[in-house]
Write a protein that holds these residues in place. Structure first.
Motif, PDB file in Angstrom:
ATOM      1  N   ASP A  44       0.829  -1.209   0.000  1.00 50.52           N
ATOM      2  CA  ASP A  44       0.000   0.000   0.000  1.00 50.52           C
ATOM      3  C   ASP A  44       0.860   1.254   0.000  1.00 50.52           C
ATOM      4  O   ASP A  44       0.558   2.224  -0.704  1.00 50.52           O
ATOM      5  CB  ASP A  44      -0.906   0.027   1.238  1.00 50.52           C
ATOM      6  N   GLU A  45       1.927   1.232   0.798  1.00 46.27           N
ATOM      7  CA  GLU A  45       2.767   2.429   0.897  1.00 46.27           C
ATOM      8  C   GLU A  45       3.410   2.777  -0.446  1.00 46.27           C
ATOM      9  O   GLU A  45       3.492   3.942  -0.826  1.00 46.27           O
ATOM     10  CB  GLU A  45       3.815   2.272   1.989  1.00 46.27           C
ATOM     11  N   GLN A  53       3.163  10.699  -6.620  1.00 41.14           N
ATOM     12  CA  GLN A  53       4.228  11.210  -7.480  1.00 41.14           C
ATOM     13  C   GLN A  53       3.785  11.420  -8.920  1.00 41.14           C
ATOM     14  O   GLN A  53       4.108  12.431  -9.537  1.00 41.14           O
ATOM     15  CB  GLN A  53       5.424  10.258  -7.443  1.00 41.14           C
ATOM     16  N   TYR A  54       3.059  10.460  -9.472  1.00 38.60           N
ATOM     17  CA  TYR A  54       2.741  10.508 -10.903  1.00 38.60           C
ATOM     18  C   TYR A  54       1.337  10.994 -11.227  1.00 38.60           C
ATOM     19  O   TYR A  54       1.104  11.506 -12.318  1.00 38.60           O
ATOM     20  CB  TYR A  54       2.970   9.137 -11.538  1.00 38.60           C
ATOM     21  N   LEU A  55       0.399  10.810 -10.307  1.00 36.47           N
ATOM     22  CA  LEU A  55      -0.994  11.168 -10.600  1.00 36.47           C
ATOM     23  C   LEU A  55      -1.533  12.277  -9.708  1.00 36.47           C
ATOM     24  O   LEU A  55      -2.672  12.696  -9.874  1.00 36.47           O
ATOM     25  CB  LEU A  55      -1.884   9.921 -10.489  1.00 36.47           C
ATOM     26  N   GLN A  56      -0.721  12.701  -8.740  1.00 37.72           N
ATOM     27  CA  GLN A  56      -1.138  13.727  -7.786  1.00 37.72           C
ATOM     28  C   GLN A  56      -2.420  13.332  -7.050  1.00 37.72           C
ATOM     29  O   GLN A  56      -3.265  14.175  -6.733  1.00 37.72           O
ATOM     30  CB  GLN A  56      -1.292  15.110  -8.455  1.00 37.72           C
ATOM     31  N   HIS A  57      -2.561  12.029  -6.782  1.00 41.65           N
ATOM     32  CA  HIS A  57      -3.688  11.505  -5.998  1.00 41.65           C
ATOM     33  C   HIS A  57      -3.155  11.094  -4.641  1.00 41.65           C
ATOM     34  O   HIS A  57      -2.133  10.421  -4.555  1.00 41.65           O
ATOM     35  CB  HIS A  57      -4.320  10.285  -6.671  1.00 41.65           C
ATOM     36  N   ASP A  58      -3.867  11.457  -3.583  1.00 44.50           N
ATOM     37  CA  ASP A  58      -3.405  11.169  -2.230  1.00 44.50           C
ATOM     38  C   ASP A  58      -4.289  10.090  -1.589  1.00 44.50           C
ATOM     39  O   ASP A  58      -4.964  10.342  -0.589  1.00 44.50           O
ATOM     40  CB  ASP A  58      -3.396  12.451  -1.395  1.00 44.50           C
TER      41      ASP A  58
END
Length: 147
Positions: A44-45, A53-58
């Motif tokens: 998961d981490e 990093q690549y999709l700007q999804h948190d």
């Protein structure tokens, strides 16, 4: 060519030659050929790190598919969180192996052009996943249709 890697986790219990044949068969049903596909099984981490990093999804997710397709040749990097697959299997009361296979083929279906974010698309994706899982069952039983 399909490659299988791990990052921070043990390789899941899959038969790589079986998965490779299955992926090629599923892609073929969409008139696609398999190019370079890399499965990266991770935690998961790690998937959260990739998502940020690549999709700007948190947020955590079960799979992230990077699409490098050209023409009718599918190619991509597929990051799969084994932690999320385990959690989803428990949540949906599904066998771990079934959920793992569902996510493995989910990324391939994205590369074949099936989306799941718009209205009605989730149902189309689920139907395609179920059809692909049925094909795997048929291949294992030796009853898969041949061209």
């Amino acid at each position: 060519m399909i490659s299988y890697y791990t990052e921070g986790v043990e390789m899941p219990p899959i038969q790589q030659s079986e998965i490779t044949a299955w992926v090629k068969a599923v892609a073929g049903t969409y008139d696609k050929r398999v190019g370079e596909i890399a499965y990266i099984f991770c935690s998961d981490e790690k998937i959260l790190e990739v998502n940020r990093q690549y999709l700007q999804h948190d947020y955590y997710t079960d799979i992230i598919t990077f699409d490098y397709c050209q023409g009718n040749r599918i190619a991509g990097d597929l990051f799969i969180s084994l932690d999320t697959i385990r959690t989803n299997a428990e949540q949906f009361q599904a066998p771990y192996e079934t959920e793992l296979h569902r996510v493995i083929i989910h990324g391939i279906l994205h590369l074949c052009g099936i989306n799941d974010k718009g209205p009605g698309e989730r149902e189309i994706m689920e139907a395609a996943e179920n059809k692909a899982l049925d094909l795997l069952t048929q291949m294992r039983a030796g009853t898969a249709p041949t061209d």
